[in-house]
Design an enzyme around this catalytic site. Structure first.
Site, PDB file in Angstrom:
ATOM      1  N   GLU A   1      -1.271 -29.140  12.194  1.00 35.91           N
ATOM      2  CA  GLU A   1      -1.709 -28.291  11.076  1.00 35.91           C
ATOM      3  C   GLU A   1      -2.909 -27.426  11.439  1.00 35.91           C
ATOM      4  OE1 GLU A   1      -2.825 -30.326   7.469  1.00 35.91           O
ATOM      5  OE2 GLU A   1      -3.658 -28.489   6.604  1.00 35.91           O
TER       6      GLU A   1
ATOM      7  N   ASP B   1      -3.266 -33.111   7.957  1.00 40.39           N
ATOM      8  CA  ASP B   1      -4.293 -33.870   7.249  1.00 40.39           C
ATOM      9  C   ASP B   1      -3.633 -34.876   6.311  1.00 40.39           C
ATOM     10  OD1 ASP B   1      -6.327 -32.480   8.457  1.00 40.39           O
ATOM     11  OD2 ASP B   1      -6.573 -31.043   6.806  1.00 40.39           O
TER      12      ASP B   1
ATOM     13  N   TYR C   1       0.825  -1.216   0.000  1.00 46.20           N
ATOM     14  CA  TYR C   1       0.000   0.000   0.000  1.00 46.20           C
ATOM     15  C   TYR C   1       0.850   1.253   0.000  1.00 46.20           C
ATOM     16  CZ  TYR C   1      -4.286  -2.613   0.489  1.00 46.20           C
ATOM     17  OH  TYR C   1      -5.337  -3.437   0.239  1.00 46.20           O
TER      18      TYR C   1
END
Lengths: 807, 366
Positions: free
Chosen positions: B199, B251, B101
């Site tokens: 995770e 996972d 920005y």
């Protein structure tokens, strides 16, 4: 019954009645009713056509007299009518000719000439006169002054349409300020709705006639087109027709009309590009077609020499032993030495040997003896000599044919098949002639075809199209053109088939293209000059093709392109069509030129073409000029070129030739544009970066020109001055050689200029230096100069986009 | 690359300015300014035998001012160097997003970033070329989101002075928040047997609720998806400085294997920092495709992008080990994937009472 009778009688009455009203119509009457055929279908168009006819005539007249044309056109409003005035500085017209030229349709000097002219039929200007008298009822006013004439002739005339003859109202002498020239004034019902076409016509005329000065004055406007060159179009020569371009009817007409007796004389006398050699070629070809060829055969081998001798000695009697023996030995030697002999070869050999023996031995070999000898030898060659074997003639030929067919058919065919084909062809040869073996190409074609079919049927061996053609070709090749005289001209003229054979022979013979001195192409330079004169474009290209032939008339196609600049970019390209330097402004859609322009894929040449066909879009002018001794128009009004394939193909090639230049120009421009964009972009980015770097590092201000030159692959020219020594370094960062011309203007006298040329002018010294710098190399010019000198450098030879000068 | 020592602001600034000086010299010599950077793709990473991590290979690309886009990159780099030098000068810091920005305020349009990816990449480029870590530029990521829970006492330098924190006793249920620059942490004491990197947040909460950190003396680190550099750095330091074994629990799908990969081997984008960030002997505890079969876990079918990702992993040099090839091929075979939470199908305590102890035992961690 009676009623029927009377009806029948009445019918005869009707026919007679009809006959009473049937009469010849004059050409003038015909065109009076069919004005549209001449381009006078409306008031708007009539005016344009009248201007066109008058201007075309004026230009032709000036050019024929070798005078740079100076043409004045004026259109005045006269109530409901318009008055058209066209004036030229041509040679003028004699008093006798004026009424006929302007007052008689189909009167002219050019119809019978094979020469490039604007007008051809002698209809144009008289049709304009006719139109004016029909619409306004007023006569045409013609003033003409011949070169050197003291006074001008003034006529007022109309056309007597019944007779197609001029009717003179006023004839007097008058004074005229022009030293020579012609002026015509006509009043006609017209309007200016076709103003655009009128302007197009005048402007386009100016483009293709850069040697002419044209002025157009309208009620509210005034245009002047100045001369761009003093070079008049090359003078044209009248030519005879070219053999490749005549049609059968024309040929027969020419045969009837000629004074020549022989075909050779006829060919050389009536056609262009035909000399002795070409005439002979045509005649041989004609004879082959008319008589057929005599097939030649391999003579039996040398061991049979004794047979020749024996046979010949038998055929010759009462000539004395020595003469007979010498004759027989010599003939046997010559014949067996030949690879092949035809019947005529045998005749020739026998005659030659007999003549020799006559000289040596003082005996006479009469025609009977010679014929016997020929029969004896021919019999041996063809097998008829073997009287006890009646199949011998066919077998002899078949054996010869077998070897030929075997060679002629690439894939080795089944042996039995080849033998079968050879036998069958031989059988036909023997059956059909059996004596001199003389056959036409058509006959041989038929023999081969039939034999091949039979062989396929009975021997189950196929000879395809190619194999048959190869066999036929070899068969024709062993044929010898017969020694008979070609049919003479009257014989050919009297027989349509023979005439057609001659036509075919003419077409099949290679003959050089017709001469082009009957044509006056504008030439590519002047096409370009003409375009430059009338269009302020960025790029011009032009091409002139070599001459070609259609219908016996040579023609040349030229094309020109103008691109960019002030050429209108919004719409479709402007297509300018010309025939013999005359602009074609009507019937654009019916013209072969337009068709060709539309068929070209202009996208290939960098132009925008929606849908990939049609007239391209963008700032383009496409110009096509067809010059011919006889331009094939679609109608008498001469608005559109007919779709003649030869011409279309030449038009396409001419346009493509010019378009290729346009393409490379556009490609170059595009890449230059990309370079410029890149350069612009970098020219903002890099200085900013340099400035920031200076700020961040707190160091001195950066000069980044050299970096930019390297980035742009530019040619970089830099100057370094140290202790009075000036070094100009040319560094070539591009990937092609650069031919650089450097001119350094120095305010003090330079010394030791190392071969650079120095010229002093008003206290300034011009140091000129030319150098070729290879890609990636650099070259340095060194010279010395005293004191504080000022420099001003210019660099030529490298495009601006590719050059960075840092001096 | 000076990965082990923390540079002070002055040194970091100096190295950045050296880079600017290189560009300056290239201009001054009339040369084309350019910057050489290793190619950051998986085909250009190679195994460093000594460090046992994956680092960039020899292939490199050059950003050169010869092209407009190259010139633009160099211009942006120059502006960014200027900005970073100022920031270091004033001992301020900013986030990557702020840099993006902030560029809007630069007066030159060409110097502004078009996307945050662009500014992120540029910072990585500068890291590599200047050999100064992002952290030392005082560039922060948005948020690490990563938290630590376990028997670990540490001291953190904060703007309000040094704080001693015990990662169970001094923190709430959420755990200890890893700071952006974990090198400001000093380990004081610990009572841990291993580090468990998890995770998903859900699973971390489950482990904490079940008291797994207490029961098994485990430091539970929440990875929160693809782990931030700070998280990876902290894990590496716990491994190196506390000598704790590290296991990763994620996972059972290809994306999670990549999470493990970036912890253990280093990520492709930051391979230049692998020595500093990667924990080469971190082990993968699960969910393995093998577990899906053995524990008969509830599954989802593999999507096309899963299959592509698995196939691409087979070609990834980081995954070319016997373990991974076997597991990935098995997964491609069964065409199924399972989440960590699918273990809940066997009861909420299954993961802490059965699955993890069994796996840790198998792996020799317990």
């Amino acid at each position: 019954m009676t009623s029927l009778q009377s009806e029948l009688g009445e019918e005869e009455g009707i026919a007679e009645e009809l006959a009473e009203s049937q009469r010849a119509i004059s050409i003038a009457e015909f065109f009076e009713k069919n004005k549209h055929m001449l381009g006078f279908d409306s008031g708007a168009r009539g005016l344009v056509t009248a201007v066109k006819e008058a201007v075309d005539n004026a230009l032709d007249a000036c050019e024929e007299a070798g005078i740079p044309p100076d043409i004045y056109v004026e259109i005045q409003e006269q109530g409901d009518y318009y008055r058209l005035i066209v004036e030229d500085n041509g040679p003028g017209i004699t008093k006798e000719q004026i009424p006929k030229i302007f007052g008689k349709l189909l009167y002219g000097s050019r119809f019978h000439k094979r020469e490039q002219n604007r007008g051809q039929q002698g209809i144009g200007i008289s049709a304009a006169v006719l139109y004016s008298q029909l619409t306004s009822g007023k006569p045409a006013e013609i003033t003409s002054r011949t070169q050197g004439g003291d006074e001008a002739q003034y006529f007022e005339l109309i056309i007597d349409t019944d007779q197609n003859e001029p009717e003179i109202d006023v004839e007097e002498t008058t004074t005229w300020e022009r030293p020579h020239g012609t002026r015509i004034e006509m009043e006609m019902e017209a309007n200016m709705r076709a103003r655009q076409q009128l302007h197009d016509y005048i402007k386009h005329t100016a483009v293709v006639n850069p040697h002419a000065r044209i002025e157009l004055r309208e009620p509210n406007d005034h245009f002047k087109y100045e001369r761009a060159t003093d070079q008049l179009p090359a003078e044209t020569e009248e030519i005879r027709p070219h053999p490749h371009g005549v049609e059968l009817g024309t040929l027969i007409k020419m045969l009837d009309a000629t004074d020549s007796y022989s075909v050779s004389g006829f060919m050389q006398g009536e056609f262009t590009r035909v000399g002795q050699k070409t005439a002979d070629d045509v005649i041989d070809s004609l004879k082959d077609r008319h008589y057929g060829r005599e097939l030649s055969w391999q003579p039996p081998e040398a061991k049979k020499k004794r047979d020749y001798k024996a046979f010949l000695e038998q055929a010759v009697s009462n000539k004395g032993a020595d003469a007979t023996s010498q004759f027989a030995t010599n003939v046997a030697d010559v014949v067996s030495g030949r690879e092949r002999v035809s019947h005529q070869d045998v005749v020739e050999i026998v005659d030659n040997v007999a003549d020799g023996v006559e000289d040596d031995h003082d005996v006479t070999f009469g025609s009977t003896v010679r014929e016997n000898a020929v029969d004896a030898v021919w019999g041996l060659v063809t097998g008829t000599a073997e009287a006890e074997d009646e199949d011998a003639p066919q077998e002899y030929r078949a054996a010869d044919l077998y070897r030929m067919i075997d060679e002629a058919t690439t894939s080795r065919k089944d042996d039995a098949g080849i033998k079968g084909l050879a036998d069958r062809i031989a059988a036909k040869l023997v059956r059909e002639d059996g004596h001199r073996d003389r056959f036409t190409h058509d006959e041989l074609t038929e023999f081969v075809r039939k034999s091949a079919e039979d062989t396929e049927e009975y021997d189950d061996v196929t000879f395809g199209e190619t194999a048959r053609e190869n066999v036929l070709e070899r068969l024709w090749a062993i044929g010898r053109t017969v020694p008979d005289d070609a049919p003479d001209v009257s014989e050919i003229a009297g027989d349509r088939d023979t005439a057609s054979e001659l036509l075919e022979a003419m077409r099949e013979t290679d003959i050089i293209a017709p001469p082009t001195d009957c044509l006056a192409p504008i030439t590519d330079e002047l096409v370009e000059a003409g375009l430059k004169k009338e269009f302020d474009a960025d790029f011009y290209a032009a091409s002139t093709r070599d001459a070609s032939v259609h219908g016996g008339d040579p023609f040349i196609v030229e094309a020109g392109l103008a691109y960019g600049g002030d050429v209108e970019a919004e719409n479709k390209a402007t297509v300018m069509r010309f025939a013999n330097r005359v602009p074609l402004v009507y019937q654009r859609g019916a013209c072969a030129t337009t068709d060709v322009v539309k068929s070209i894929n202009w996208r290939n040449y960098g132009l925008d073409q929606p849908g990939g066909s049609g007239i391209p879009n963008g700032p383009v002018v496409i110009m096509v000029h067809v010059a011919s001794t006889n331009v094939p128009f679609t109608s008498e009004s001469k608005d559109a070129v007919a779709n003649v394939p030869e011409m279309e193909s030449e038009i396409e090639l001419a346009i493509r030739e010019a378009a290729r230049d346009l393409k490379s120009y556009l490609n170059k421009r595009r890449s230059m544009q990309q370079r410029r964009e890149k350069q612009n972009k970098l020219a903002t980015i890099l200085p900013e970066m340099a400035e920031k770097l200076t700020e961040v590092t707190g160091r001195d201000e950066l000069v980044i020109d050299d970096s930019i030159a390297r980035i742009m692959n530019n040619v970089l020219v830099e100057r370094k001055v140290e202790d009075g020594t000036v070094k100009i370094v040319v560094e070539n960062n591009s990937d092609t050689n650069a031919d650089v011309d450097v001119t350094d203007i120095v305010s003090a006298e330079p010394q030791d200029t190392n071969g650079a040329q120095v010229v002093e002018m008003d206290g300034e010294w011009f140091v000129k230096w030319s150098e070729t710098v290879s890609s990636g190399e650099e070259a340095t010019l060194e010279y010395s100069v005293e004191g504080d000198a000022e420099f001003d450098i210019t660099v030529d030879g490298v495009e601006e986009e590719l050059l960075t000068v840092n001096a | 690359m000076s990965t082990d020592s923390n540079l002070n602001e002055a040194e970091a600034r100096e190295q950045l300015l050296d880079l600017a000086a290189d560009f300056y010299d290239q201009f001054a010599d009339g040369d084309v300014p350019r910057m050489r950077i290793p190619t950051r793709t998986k085909t250009n990473i190679e195994y460093d035998e000594d460090e046992k991590v994956w680092v960039y290979g020899d292939r490199s690309s050059t950003r050169s001012a010869k092209t407009v886009s190259g010139a633009q990159k160099l211009l942006k780099a120059t502006y960014t160097i200027d900005f970073l030098a100022d920031q270091l000068d004033q001992d301020r810091s900013s986030t990557l997003r702020e840099l993006y920005y902030l560029s809007e305020s630069w007066d030159l349009d060409e110097a502004q970033f078009n996307s945050q990816d662009e500014s992120n990449n540029l910072i990585e480029d500068l890291e590599i070329v200047s050999e100064v870590k992002r952290e030392d530029f005082h560039m922060r990521p948005e948020e690490s989101g990563a938290k630590v829970m376990g028997p670990l006492l540490l001291r953190e330098q904060t703007r309000r002075g040094d704080r001693e924190i015990h990662c169970q006793d001094d923190v709430g249920q959420g755990g200890y928040q890893i700071p952006n620059n974990p090198d400001t942490i000093e380990f004081l004491d610990n009572d841990a047997d291993f580090v468990l990197a998890v995770e998903t947040g859900g699973m971390r909460d489950r482990l904490v609720e079940n008291g797994f950190d207490d029961d098994y003396n485990s430091i539970v680190v929440h990875l929160g998806g693809q782990p931030a550099r700070a998280t990876r750095r902290l894990i590496k330091r716990m491994r190196d400085e506390l000598d704790l074994p590290v296991v990763v629990f994620a996972d059972g799908d290809p994306w999670s294997y990549r999470i493990y990969g970036s912890v253990a081997y280093g990520s492709i984008k930051s391979a230049h920092l692998s020595e500093y960030l990667a924990t080469p002997d971190a082990q993968y505890i699960g969910i393995r495709p093998q577990d899906i079969v053995e524990y008969d876990l509830p599954t989802d079918p593999l999507s096309d992008s899963d299959v592509n990702a698995l196939e691409s992993e087979l070609e990834d040099p980081r995954f070319q080990t016997e373990f991974w090839e076997e597991q990935i091929e098995l997964q491609l075979d069964i065409e199924k994937k399972a989440e960590q939470q699918s273990l809940a199908a066997r009861g909420l305590d299954f993961v802490t009472d059965t699955y993890l102890p069994e796996r840790l035992d198998e792996m020799g961690v317990l």
